[in-house]
Design a protein around this motif. Structure first.
Motif, mmCIF file in Angstrom:
data_model
loop_
_atom_site.group_PDB
_atom_site.id
_atom_site.type_symbol
_atom_site.label_atom_id
_atom_site.label_comp_id
_atom_site.label_asym_id
_atom_site.label_seq_id
_atom_site.Cartn_x
_atom_site.Cartn_y
_atom_site.Cartn_z
ATOM 1 N N PRO A 116 0.834 -1.211 0.000
ATOM 2 C CA PRO A 116 0.000 0.000 0.000
ATOM 3 C C PRO A 116 0.861 1.249 0.000
ATOM 4 O O PRO A 116 1.942 1.291 0.575
ATOM 5 C CB PRO A 116 -0.802 -0.135 1.305
ATOM 6 N N ALA A 117 0.396 2.223 -0.710
ATOM 7 C CA ALA A 117 1.132 3.482 -0.791
ATOM 8 C C ALA A 117 1.164 4.153 0.575
ATOM 9 O O ALA A 117 0.190 4.141 1.327
ATOM 10 C CB ALA A 117 0.478 4.400 -1.821
ATOM 11 N N VAL A 118 2.342 4.691 0.899
ATOM 12 C CA VAL A 118 2.492 5.386 2.177
ATOM 13 C C VAL A 118 1.826 6.750 2.068
ATOM 14 O O VAL A 118 2.134 7.539 1.170
ATOM 15 C CB VAL A 118 3.985 5.536 2.529
ATOM 16 N N SER A 119 0.915 6.975 2.954
ATOM 17 C CA SER A 119 0.206 8.255 2.934
ATOM 18 C C SER A 119 0.363 8.932 4.282
ATOM 19 O O SER A 119 0.392 8.273 5.328
ATOM 20 C CB SER A 119 -1.282 8.049 2.612
ATOM 21 N N GLY A 120 0.476 10.220 4.247
ATOM 22 C CA GLY A 120 0.615 10.985 5.474
ATOM 23 C C GLY A 120 -0.743 11.289 6.089
ATOM 24 O O GLY A 120 -1.792 10.818 5.636
ATOM 25 N N PRO A 121 -0.744 12.053 7.145
ATOM 26 C CA PRO A 121 -2.019 12.401 7.790
ATOM 27 C C PRO A 121 -2.886 13.231 6.855
ATOM 28 O O PRO A 121 -2.392 14.011 6.037
ATOM 29 C CB PRO A 121 -1.580 13.196 9.023
ATOM 30 N N ASN A 165 15.052 26.815 11.577
ATOM 31 C CA ASN A 165 14.982 26.443 10.160
ATOM 32 C C ASN A 165 14.510 24.990 10.089
ATOM 33 O O ASN A 165 15.239 24.076 10.467
ATOM 34 C CB ASN A 165 16.354 26.606 9.503
ATOM 35 N N PHE A 166 13.272 24.798 9.606
ATOM 36 C CA PHE A 166 12.705 23.449 9.594
ATOM 37 C C PHE A 166 13.321 22.552 8.517
ATOM 38 O O PHE A 166 12.975 21.376 8.434
ATOM 39 C CB PHE A 166 11.182 23.525 9.408
ATOM 40 N N LYS A 167 14.211 23.098 7.706
ATOM 41 C CA LYS A 167 14.941 22.271 6.744
ATOM 42 C C LYS A 167 16.309 21.859 7.272
ATOM 43 O O LYS A 167 17.052 21.154 6.582
ATOM 44 C CB LYS A 167 15.106 23.022 5.424
ATOM 45 N N PHE A 204 7.017 13.975 5.614
ATOM 46 C CA PHE A 204 8.273 13.278 5.302
ATOM 47 C C PHE A 204 8.807 13.818 3.977
ATOM 48 O O PHE A 204 8.138 13.754 2.945
ATOM 49 C CB PHE A 204 8.027 11.773 5.210
ATOM 50 N N ASP A 205 10.024 14.360 4.001
ATOM 51 C CA ASP A 205 10.598 14.984 2.807
ATOM 52 C C ASP A 205 11.597 14.080 2.092
ATOM 53 O O ASP A 205 12.316 14.536 1.195
ATOM 54 C CB ASP A 205 11.269 16.312 3.179
ATOM 55 N N GLY A 206 11.664 12.807 2.481
ATOM 56 C CA GLY A 206 12.578 11.876 1.825
ATOM 57 C C GLY A 206 13.937 11.783 2.481
ATOM 58 O O GLY A 206 14.767 10.988 2.049
ATOM 59 N N ASN A 207 14.178 12.581 3.521
ATOM 60 C CA ASN A 207 15.464 12.553 4.217
ATOM 61 C C ASN A 207 15.297 11.801 5.536
ATOM 62 O O ASN A 207 14.681 12.318 6.472
ATOM 63 C CB ASN A 207 15.957 13.979 4.473
ATOM 64 N N GLY A 209 17.355 11.254 7.904
ATOM 65 C CA GLY A 209 17.990 11.913 9.038
ATOM 66 C C GLY A 209 17.086 12.953 9.679
ATOM 67 O O GLY A 209 16.954 13.009 10.911
ATOM 68 N N ARG A 210 16.459 13.790 8.848
ATOM 69 C CA ARG A 210 15.550 14.797 9.392
ATOM 70 C C ARG A 210 14.274 14.152 9.931
ATOM 71 O O ARG A 210 13.714 14.599 10.935
ATOM 72 C CB ARG A 210 15.214 15.834 8.323
ATOM 73 N N TRP A 211 13.808 13.104 9.261
ATOM 74 C CA TRP A 211 12.559 12.471 9.689
ATOM 75 C C TRP A 211 12.700 11.785 11.047
ATOM 76 O O TRP A 211 11.716 11.615 11.770
ATOM 77 C CB TRP A 211 12.106 11.469 8.647
ATOM 78 N N ALA A 212 13.914 11.396 11.429
ATOM 79 C CA ALA A 212 14.110 10.735 12.721
ATOM 80 C C ALA A 212 13.663 11.636 13.867
ATOM 81 O O ALA A 212 13.065 11.167 14.846
ATOM 82 C CB ALA A 212 15.576 10.340 12.883
ATOM 83 N N SER A 213 13.918 12.931 13.757
ATOM 84 C CA SER A 213 13.498 13.859 14.817
ATOM 85 C C SER A 213 11.978 14.000 14.842
ATOM 86 O O SER A 213 11.355 14.053 15.915
ATOM 87 C CB SER A 213 14.150 15.227 14.608
ATOM 88 N N VAL A 214 11.361 14.065 13.651
ATOM 89 C CA VAL A 214 9.902 14.165 13.582
ATOM 90 C C VAL A 214 9.264 12.892 14.134
ATOM 91 O O VAL A 214 8.270 12.934 14.873
ATOM 92 C CB VAL A 214 9.456 14.415 12.127
ATOM 93 N N GLU A 215 9.836 11.751 13.793
ATOM 94 C CA GLU A 215 9.301 10.468 14.262
ATOM 95 C C GLU A 215 9.377 10.375 15.785
ATOM 96 O O GLU A 215 8.433 9.903 16.442
ATOM 97 C CB GLU A 215 10.086 9.330 13.615
ATOM 98 N N ALA A 216 10.486 10.831 16.357
ATOM 99 C CA ALA A 216 10.619 10.806 17.817
ATOM 100 C C ALA A 216 9.600 11.733 18.475
ATOM 101 O O ALA A 216 9.036 11.415 19.534
ATOM 102 C CB ALA A 216 12.039 11.212 18.203
#
Length: 229
Positions: A116-121, A165-167, A204-207, A209-216
């Protein structure tokens, strides 16, 4: 012993190079004889001048050392017969051809099911997250004002006060660390949720490393919301 030279192959060489066993063509040009022994007769100056060839059948032939004689070439192989006879072709019996086993059918395995395709909220789910009061820097400043004596909060707030800076992966990690510091160390779930919500709305922007902080941050928010408060 003499032989008939018909259909024979000869090579010329000097009489001085004759050796025992050579088949010498005799002076009549019709017979050959095997040399049993070779001797040399010198001239008055001591130089070999005459070759004395003793034959196996008896008799001796005198030959000038510098003259040419014909010797039977016993190494010549007659290849005319082989050239005229073609090689037989291999014939496969028809019974063997018919009895040859058929190649096994190629089995193509079924394609794996499409994940199944990964979909966000959804937009409705994102709308449930309360909007932060003021700018992200203001949310961080409010957390620092609520805990002026905590060194960990003050250090993180000081770094984030320069601009969020959210990026930037480092900024996202500082926000996640601040939310965990507020909840785990200072037992401030409201302040932790306020900071975590700054990350929870990020896609999720495909990175990784950055997503690890959002996931936590999402995991922390989920845990806080499950507690009896």
């Amino acid at each position: 012993m003499t032989e008939n030279p018909a259909a024979r192959h000869y090579s010329k060489q000097q009489a001085g190079s004759l050796t025992t066993g050579d088949q010498l063509l005799l002076p009549d040009g019709e017979r050959t004889a095997e040399i049993l022994q070779v001797e040399f007769e010198p001239d008055d100056f001591g130089t070999p001048a005459v070759v004395l060839a003793t034959l196996t059948g008896g008799g001796t032939i005198r030959i000038a050392a510098g003259s040419s004689v014909k010797i039977l070439n016993t190494t010549v192989v007659d290849t005319t017969h082989d050239a005229e006879v073609p090689l037989p072709l291999a014939v496969v019996p028809s019974e063997e051809v018919e009895a040859a086993p058929e190649a096994p059918a190629v089995v193509v395995p079924p394609l794996p099911p499409i994940p199944p395709a990964v979909s966000g909220p959804s937009a409705e789910e994102l709308a449930r997250i309360p909007a932060p009061k003021g700018t992200p820097e203001a949310v961080v400043a409010a957390a620092a004002e609520a805990h002026p004596d905590d060194v960990g909060v003050l250090l993180l707030a000081d770094k984030l006060a320069k601009g969020i800076n959210f990026k930037s992966g480092s900024c996202l990690k500082d926000l996640s660390d601040l939310a965990h510091e507020l909840f785990i160390t200072l037992k401030d779930p409201d302040g932790a949720l306020a900071v975590a919500d700054l990350l929870n709305v990020l896609p999720f922007d495909g990175n990784p490393g950055r997503w690890a902080s959002v996931e936590a941050s999402l995991a922390l928010s989920s845990y806080i919301c499950r507690q009896d408060r």
